[in-house]
Design an enzyme around this catalytic site. Structure first.
Site, PDB file in Angstrom:
ATOM      1  N   LYS A  11       0.853  -1.211   0.000  1.00 47.33           N
ATOM      2  CA  LYS A  11       0.000   0.000   0.000  1.00 47.33           C
ATOM      3  C   LYS A  11       0.878   1.246   0.000  1.00 47.33           C
ATOM      4  CE  LYS A  11       0.911   1.355   4.458  1.00 47.33           C
ATOM      5  NZ  LYS A  11       1.747   2.455   4.820  1.00 47.33           N
ATOM      6  N   PRO A  95       9.232  -3.534  -1.165  1.00 47.74           N
ATOM      7  CA  PRO A  95      10.402  -3.133  -0.387  1.00 47.74           C
ATOM      8  C   PRO A  95      10.191  -3.369   1.121  1.00 47.74           C
ATOM      9  CG  PRO A  95       9.881  -1.460  -2.026  1.00 47.74           C
ATOM     10  CD  PRO A  95       8.758  -2.473  -2.064  1.00 47.74           C
ATOM     11  N   MET A 100       5.490   0.466   3.181  1.00 47.32           N
ATOM     12  CA  MET A 100       4.478  -0.070   2.250  1.00 47.32           C
ATOM     13  C   MET A 100       3.701  -1.241   2.836  1.00 47.32           C
ATOM     14  SD  MET A 100       6.089   0.273  -1.525  1.00 47.32           S
ATOM     15  CE  MET A 100       4.473  -0.017  -2.245  1.00 47.32           C
ATOM     16  N   ALA A 101       3.847  -1.469   4.126  1.00 45.10           N
ATOM     17  CA  ALA A 101       3.096  -2.517   4.843  1.00 45.10           C
ATOM     18  C   ALA A 101       3.318  -3.921   4.277  1.00 45.10           C
ATOM     19  CB  ALA A 101       1.602  -2.184   4.883  1.00 45.10           C
ATOM     20  N   GLY A 103       5.131  -6.498   5.345  1.00 48.51           N
ATOM     21  CA  GLY A 103       4.987  -7.555   6.359  1.00 48.51           C
ATOM     22  C   GLY A 103       3.531  -7.733   6.767  1.00 48.51           C
ATOM     23  N   SER A 104       2.821  -6.616   6.933  1.00 45.14           N
ATOM     24  CA  SER A 104       1.410  -6.688   7.340  1.00 45.14           C
ATOM     25  C   SER A 104       0.577  -7.367   6.265  1.00 45.14           C
ATOM     26  CB  SER A 104       0.841  -5.288   7.573  1.00 45.14           C
ATOM     27  OG  SER A 104       1.617  -4.605   8.521  1.00 45.14           O
ATOM     28  N   SER A 105       0.902  -7.099   5.008  1.00 41.16           N
ATOM     29  CA  SER A 105       0.135  -7.687   3.916  1.00 41.16           C
ATOM     30  C   SER A 105       0.420  -9.193   3.816  1.00 41.16           C
ATOM     31  CB  SER A 105       0.469  -6.973   2.607  1.00 41.16           C
ATOM     32  OG  SER A 105      -0.416  -7.370   1.611  1.00 41.16           O
ATOM     33  N   ASP A 137      -1.794  -2.455  10.774  1.00 39.10           N
ATOM     34  CA  ASP A 137      -2.195  -2.340   9.366  1.00 39.10           C
ATOM     35  C   ASP A 137      -2.761  -3.644   8.797  1.00 39.10           C
ATOM     36  OD1 ASP A 137      -1.554   0.307   9.066  1.00 39.10           O
ATOM     37  OD2 ASP A 137       0.449  -0.065   8.246  1.00 39.10           O
TER      38      ASP A 137
END
Ligand code: ATP
Length: 306
Positions: A11, A95, A100-101, A103-105, A137
């Site tokens: 994101k 990256p 850009m989240a 790890g969360s994604s 996130d």
């Protein structure tokens, strides 16, 4: 089902405001999130042994309990008493430590994958409730698309999709600690807060120019002071036809919005030629309406979750 392929999308923050700090150190935020078509890939398969076996294509990403994919699988196994194990390969392209989240994604996709693999029949809101325990996130990464994120990031409101456009995404060869950035943010010093309500109106009116002109991130001041190259990348994007450019999250990734593909390509090549960044991409926004269709379609074919 014994094996599943998943895409975990990154994101950018079209707007990021910090409005308060809680006694536990968490910050109250107001952010407009936008999923982009830059994704990691996860392949998950059931194994007989009661183990979590994780591999990735990047040597510097941990493959143990510190990885959010591992945490997601462990949480689901524990909550639902699953005795079988999972082998998972994570192919990273988003990256890392970049705002850009990623790890969360990955975490969100792993929760989704466990739900499918073990036919748990959990609805997305339940996965979100589990996910927020692992990262603020994560619920948004399950929702995806264009959304307003409030609270610590768990209060989500879907917004109209951003009009068609192109993003040039550029990450310089530096790492930024999210914790450092928030700790060095002085809420009293924020002079101008992002115009989040104005951006929501622009989204409702399908006004890309109105969205672009309101790009704003309260955390930029802290990160740019540490890493002036972020300002240089923004400047280069603006000089090469970006409608506007902004740092995403706590940085250091910068994105520029373009309404013309050729202009975006030219900007990307210039940034690469100037060797300003380590990773750079040209991508479109992720449109949830089109994606939902793709999901159902793919599912019917028994293939992958988009
Ligand atoms: P955010 O935008 O949410 O601040 P980020 O882009 O700053 O996220 P990530 O790339 O998600 O940061 O991960 C940052 C740290 O988390 C890294 O130092 C990494 O070691 C660890 N980590 C745990 N799981 C993962 C994962 N699946 N992918 C990448 N990093 C991970």
């Amino acid at each position: 089902m014994d094996r599943i392929h998943l895409k975990a999308y990154g994101k950018v923050n079209l707007a990021l405001d910090v409005i308060g700090k809680r006694p536990n150190g968490y910050h109250d935020v107001r952010m407009i999130m936008q999923t982009v078509q830059l994704f990691d890939r996860l392949t998950m398969e059931k194994i007989k042994e009661d183990e979590i076996q994780l591999t990735t294509n990047l040597s510097y990403v941990p493959c143990n309990e510190q990885n959010l994919v591992y945490k997601a699988i462990a949480l689901i196994k524990q909550e639902y008493g699953i005795k079988e194990g999972v082998r998972v390969h994570l192919d990273k392209h988003i990256p890392v430590s970049a705002g850009m989240a990623g790890g969360s994604s990955d975490c969100a996709s792993a929760l989704y994958g466990m739900n499918q693999l073990f036919a748990l029949n959990l609805k997305i809101p339940k996965l979100m409730e589990l996910g927020v325990q692992l990262g603020a996130d994560v619920p948004y990464c399950l929702l995806r698309g264009t959304a307003l994120s409030e609270g610590i990031g768990e209060i989500l409101t879907r917004l109209p999709a951003i009009p068609d456009c192109y993003f040039v995404i550029a990450k310089p060869a530096i790492s930024v600690s999210t914790r450092f950035v928030y700790e060095h943010l002085n809420l009293q010093e924020i002079e101008q807060h992002p115009d989040i309500d104005g951006m929501i109106e622009a989204l409702k009116e399908t006004d890309l120019q109105g969205v672009a002109k309101r790009l704003s991130n309260t955390l930029e001041s802290v990160t740019i002071k540490q890493h002036p190259i972020i300002a240089k990348i923004k400047e280069t994007m603006l000089e090469h036809g970006a409608m506007n450019a902004l740092m995403s999250g706590s940085g250091p990734t910068v994105f520029g919005i373009y309404d013309n593909l050729d202009t975006a390509k030219h900007a990307l090549f210039t940034i690469r030629r100037q060797r300003l960044v380590k990773q750079s991409y040209l991508v479109e926004p992720f449109n949830i309406r089109k994606a939902e269709y793709a999901t159902d379609n793919e599912r019917r074919k028994g293939k992958r979750y988009e």
